[in-house]
Design an enzyme around this catalytic site. Structure first.
Site, PDB file in Angstrom:
ATOM      1  N   ASP A 194       0.662  -1.252   0.054  1.00 56.86           N
ATOM      2  CA  ASP A 194      -0.255   0.194   0.073  1.00 56.86           C
ATOM      3  C   ASP A 194       0.966   1.174  -0.086  1.00 56.86           C
ATOM      4  OD1 ASP A 194      -2.519   1.962   0.852  1.00 56.86           O
ATOM      5  OD2 ASP A 194      -3.393  -0.246   0.761  1.00 56.86           O
ATOM      6  N   HIS A 225      -3.852   5.728   3.523  1.00 56.23           N
ATOM      7  CA  HIS A 225      -4.674   4.587   3.291  1.00 56.23           C
ATOM      8  C   HIS A 225      -3.881   3.378   3.736  1.00 56.23           C
ATOM      9  CE1 HIS A 225      -6.351   1.597   0.426  1.00 56.23           C
ATOM     10  NE2 HIS A 225      -7.423   2.315   0.551  1.00 56.23           N
ATOM     11  N   SER A 391     -11.439  -1.868  -0.961  1.00 59.63           N
ATOM     12  CA  SER A 391     -10.292  -1.933  -0.341  1.00 59.63           C
ATOM     13  C   SER A 391     -10.351  -1.435   1.269  1.00 59.63           C
ATOM     14  CB  SER A 391      -9.419  -0.439  -0.943  1.00 59.63           C
ATOM     15  OG  SER A 391      -9.960   0.590  -0.770  1.00 59.63           O
TER      16      SER A 391
END
Length: 1031
Positions: A194, A225, A391
């Site tokens: 990520d 994120h 996600s």
């Protein structure tokens, strides 16, 4: 010595004629840097057949014959993978020498292949500027959004109260019960691919390693994120608990702050994950390009090394056929999203997979669904927040997987756990959701405790997913439960997945067997296609089901089992191969064969989708989705149309083979919607006969086609340093016009936009085209629209208002001998992808006409009848592009005519019902042969520049005679179009050679006359009867 007149004659007449015979090379321009002499370089991934140290591979290339060539260099990659052997290298190649250098690299003994380095991004394409552009990277799943991004029917206080009532996502799955048993993810190595994570984040107790694979000099997460994903998996803050707080976190920073990544970064990071023995890997990204082979094959290698990969299926819902890669791979656990009401989240992508289209049928995906709306996770530095998206659902499943891995004692984990056994535990333990079909939810909602019970006593085995096919169970088994089987139909195909928990490699022993429960089951004929080798851990089992002709009057249920025997080599110190008997329970509803008037055949074969080619969207009003990648299948983006037609009493079958592969006597209408491919000459001839003599109805919904607009739709890809340009329009109008030419029907090149009404039914015409040819006696409907065809060739987007309103025919209906034809210029009203208003009502009335010859007064008013044929000259029809190698993407151009496994089994491998004339492969005019250097993901438009240095695209109108063939173009060398060698000899050279010969004879006669005059002046008299002699 020749006189001045003779020299003048030669220089003014003979020399220009000779020059016309010489090929004139095209002027090449680099659009991004037209006035720059700086070479343009592209990055390529060179994959090798063996793992070696990077320096050894570099030396191998430099010591080969490549070492003597300029125009390329090895790119050094400074990252943690450098300490381990690698199987690829990254090289920079000069664009002008790309073909020569790549071919030479691919010819080396240790080189597997050479491909462009593809880039990835989370965001959709940016808005158009001077040309259509995209951010660095290919289309990828949208980033998870916060709670404010979604509309919520209740107030903010109500939302907060509901979230408190729900507590933590870990509580909903009863993770506490496993924590109380001492299972918290201990000694499980979790790789999070990520945006990184901060080393001192207070929510994590066990960050083992952080690595950076990007071109930015940081290990930290500057977006949040990656931190959020890690928090869902392993966070220990009481307000946002993760599932496995004891897990060992390995943070792989593979995305930049701009959310960009490259294939080469992933390849290095994947290799490193294999080298340091990761147990689980979460990848909360995805995209439509399942043909990025270096990436896809590296995922296979990763899972083959016993790394359990979990990935999000994408945020492109509620559309079907929108699965993202790598979640659509059978060896990866693909995760969809639901809300806390156990409803499929609107953003969650839907199946089926589209790899297998057109000849096969997609696999079931997602595998499972998990909560993905309003999930609590860690903020970038401290505190908690909520996000929504697949996600987010992906790390929910990844956290559960980590928890389940820790259930198995460490010393025996690798013997029991693998990608297949973990997927077996998840799908077999999942809880089916009511009201949703299998391509929305897969096996159902994740059930942690049920999966725990399965794994606790797991013994290696193989299984089939799904293990039951009950076509009487609606809506779960949609679309199969909507339409029963019957004799004479195209095969009904189902693609099941084989999960082999016994080993990374497996085989099917013997052949699959159909074991019906009673004699009625013998009416079912099943042909099987399946994996020769089950690797890695998974394979496929495709069922091609037909009812035999003797069952044409049968009505009832057929039930039985499909049995396969799977075996794998011995594991460890075992001396016996592992084997497993897998059973797929099948239950089908069968009805008598419907009448011809109720049967429709859908043409899937002539559809081309992305990938591999740049197929542009059908609606030019849409700005954020420039690709046509949803499959264009009855069960993907045309699923609503399928349901409505079935509710109206129609039976719709799919043809994934050429038009020669069906019996027209069985069908009322051939439905052709939004098609991009070419047609074999045999198809054109057969359809003509089917309509005129067999009474087949044909319905065509077309799309826009405008070369000027296609040029404006191109975009510059930063990572390949090249232009991407559409290989066709929304539909392939030149090919469709060839198909319709025997009936005197043709579409034009306009791009029409606007609203219209028929008998009070409001409709929107979204980037459709016009009808320019139609026979006398037919019925034409015309309306006033905004014509953007000329505007589009110069501007960057469609205008929302303005003048230029033109009356344009868009709907035509005609009776042709025994058959009937209807054509309409826009398919967006049937396509769920970007629909503004639907036209199902219009389709029903059209089918009443083509199937039953029912003429609705709305469509057949006397004022719409053509008293004279509508006609334009051939030169005014849209022409094919001659600057793209269309055969690279086509199933027709330069291919062999053949019926595939989706057609009736008696036609497999044959040419079908072909007319009696010579069979020839379809070769399109102006398309170059194998000498052209064009990459499948990049086609270049030849451009010239005028005196103002403005790029001008040269397009040539192809004039076609009645036979459908292209007449010879004697000046084609000036146009830079190459024909077949036979045509060159017979046509290209004949006329110029004849002109030169006649000119030479005239020159000789003129020269002889000059000599006679000179001799007269000198006193020599030549008798009239003497012949002219030249010494």
């Amino acid at each position: 010595m020749a006189s001045k007149n003779q020299i003048l004659l030669f220089s003014s007449i003979i020399l220009p004629l000779l020059l016309t015979l010489l090929p004139i090379p095209p002027r090449r321009t680099r659009v991004p840097e037209a006035n720059s002499s700086t070479p343009i370089f592209q990055n390529y991934i060179v994959r090798f057949l063996e793992y070696r140290n990077a320096e050894v591979l570099k030396a191998y290339l430099e010591d080969s014959r490549l070492g003597f060539l300029a125009g390329w260099r090895w790119i050094e990659r400074r990252n943690p993978a450098l300490a381990f052997p690698t199987d690829f290298g990254l090289v920079e190649v000069e664009e002008d020498r790309m073909g020569e250098i790549v071919r030479m690299m691919e010819g080396l003994e240790l080189v597997k292949d050479v491909t462009k380095d593809t880039s990835f991004t989370r965001n959709a394409f940016a808005n158009w500027e001077e040309v259509e552009v995209k951010k660095p990277g290919k289309l990828f799943t949208k980033m998870s959004f916060d709670e404010r991004a979604e509309n919520w029917s209740g107030g903010r206080a109500e939302r907060r109260k509901l979230m408190l009532d729900r507590s933590q996502v870990t509580s909903v799955f009863d993770a506490k019960k496993l924590w109380e048993k001492g299972y918290k993810g201990s000694k499980v190595k979790m790789a999070i691919f990520d945006t990184g994570i901060r080393s001192d984040h207070p929510h994590f107790r066990n960050i083992k390693e952080r690595t950076n694979w990007t071109n930015e000099d940081t290990l930290n997460d500057n977006l949040g994120h990656g931190t959020f994903v890690a928090g869902v998996i392993a966070g220990e803050d009481p307000e946002c608990l993760g599932f496995a707080p004891d897990v060992e976190i390995y943070a792989f920073r593979v995305f930049t702050d701009a959310q960009v990544s490259y294939t080469s970064w992933f390849l290095d990071a994947f290799n490193y994950a294999i080298a340091i023995n990761m147990d689980v890997l979460n990848l909360s990204i995805g995209g439509p390009d399942y043909l990025d082979f270096p990436f896809v094959e590296k995922v296979w290698e990763l899972t083959a090394n016993n790394v359990i990969m979990v990935s999000a299926i994408g945020n492109d819902g509620p559309l079907y056929g929108t699965l993202n890669n790598p979640a659509d791979q059978s060896d990866v656990i693909g995760v969809g999203g639901i809300d806390y009401s156990d409803q499929i989240a609107s953003f969650s992508s839907r199946g089926m997979s589209t790899w297998e289209i057109p000849h096969g049928y997609g696999r079931v995906k997602p595998d499972v669904v998990a909560y993905g709306r309003d999930i609590m996770g860690s903020k970038i530095s401290t505190g908690c927040k909520s996000l929504s998206g697949t996600s987010v659902a992906s790390p929910v499943v990844a956290g559960v997987v980590c928890l389940l891995v820790s259930v198995i004692p460490e010393k025996s984990r690798k013997d029991i756990l693998n990608p297949a056994s973990m997927k077996q535990a998840l799908v077999e333990g999942a809880s089916r959701l009511s009201g949703h079909n299998i391509y929305e939810q897969g096996a159902g909602k994740l059930n942690l405790l049920e999966s725990y019970e399965i794994l606790k006593n797991y013994q290696p085995r193989a299984s089939i997913f799904p293990s039951v096919l009950d076509y009487t169970d609606c809506p779960y088994y949609w679309p199969f439960c909507r339409q029963a089987l019957y004799a004479g139909a195209m095969p009904v195909i189902f693609n099941a997945t084989i999960l082999n928990g016994m080993g990374v490699v497996g085989y099917i022993s013997g052949s699959p067997m159909w074991e019906p429960f009673d004699e009625v089951g013998n009416l079912l004929s099943i042909h099987f296609k399946y994996s020769d080798v089950i690797w890695p851990w998974t394979g496929f089992l495709a069922l091609h089901m037909q009812i035999k002709e003797e069952g044409s009057l049968f009505s009832g249920i057929i039930e039985g089992n499909i049995v396969i025997n799977v075996f794998s080599p011995p594991h460890g110190e075992e001396d016996q191969q592992r084997s497993s008997r897998c059973v797929l329970h099948l239950k089908l509803k069968v009805i008598p064969t419907p009448p011809r008037s109720k049967r429709i055949l859908w043409d899937q074969f002539h559809n081309i989708k992305y990938p591999p080619g740049y197929i542009p969207r059908d609606s030019l009003d849409v700005r954020n989705d420039i690709l046509d990648w949803h499959g264009d299948h009855l069960h993907t983006n045309f699923n609503m149309m399928f349901n409505i037609l079935h509710d109206d009493g129609y039976y719709i079958e799919t043809l994934g083979s050429p038009l020669t592969c069906f019996d027209a006597r069985q069908y009322g209408t051939l439905l052709m919607v939004d098609l991009e491919d070419e047609y074999f000459p045999e198809e054109i001839e057969k359809l003509k006969d089917d309509v005129a003599n067999l009474g087949l109805g044909v319905v065509i919904f077309s799309e826009w086609y405008n070369v000027g607009y296609m040029v404006k739709m191109r975009f510059f890809d930063d990572n390949t340093r090249s232009w991407w340009t559409p290989i066709t329009g929304g539909a392939n109008i030149p090919a469709i016009n060839d198909l319709l030419s025997p009936f005197g029907i043709a579409f034009g090149g306009k791009i029409l936009n606007g609203d219209f009404s028929i008998d009070g039914e409001q409709s929107h015409y979204a980037s459709g085209t016009d009808i320019v040819r139609f026979p006398e006696g037919g019925y034409i409907h015309s309306f006033r629209f905004q014509d953007n065809s000329d505007y589009g060739s110069m501007q960057n987007m469609l205008p929302t208002n303005g003048l230029n309103q033109v009356e344009s025919p868009i709907l035509g209906l005609a009776e042709v001998s025994k058959g009937r034809i209807a054509v309409y210029g826009d398919s967006n009203c049937l396509d769920s992808s970007h629909m503004v208003t639907n036209c199902y009502w219009l389709l029903k009335k059209i089918l009443d006409f083509t199937n039953l010859n029912i003429r609705d007064s709305i469509l057949f008013p006397d004022k719409a009848k053509q008293r004279h044929p509508l006609h334009i000259d051939d030169s005014m029809l849209p022409s094919r592009r001659t600057d793209v190698n269309f055969s690279m993407y086509s199933a027709v151009s330069e291919k062999e005519l053949m019926c595939h496994y989706d057609s009736r089994s008696e036609l497999w491998g044959k040419k079908g019902f072909i007319p009696n004339f010579i069979t020839t492969n379809r070769k399109l005019p102006g398309y170059h042969n194998g000498n052209l250097e064009i990459n499948s993901s990049n086609t270049t438009i030849p451009q010239w520049r005028n005196e103002n240095n403005i790029a001008i695209t040269i397009t040539r109108t192809v004039d076609r005679n009645k036979s459908g063939r292209t007449p010879p173009d004697f000046l084609s060398f000036l146009n830079r179009e190459e024909l077949d060698m036979e045509s060159k000899l017979s046509g290209q050279w004949f006329l110029p050679a004849l002109v030169v010969l006649i000119t030479c004879l005239l020159l000789l006669i003129f020269w002889g006359m000059q000599l006679r005059r000179k001799r007269r002046r000198r006193g020599y008299i030549v008798p009239r009867s003497s012949s002219i002699s030249i010494v």
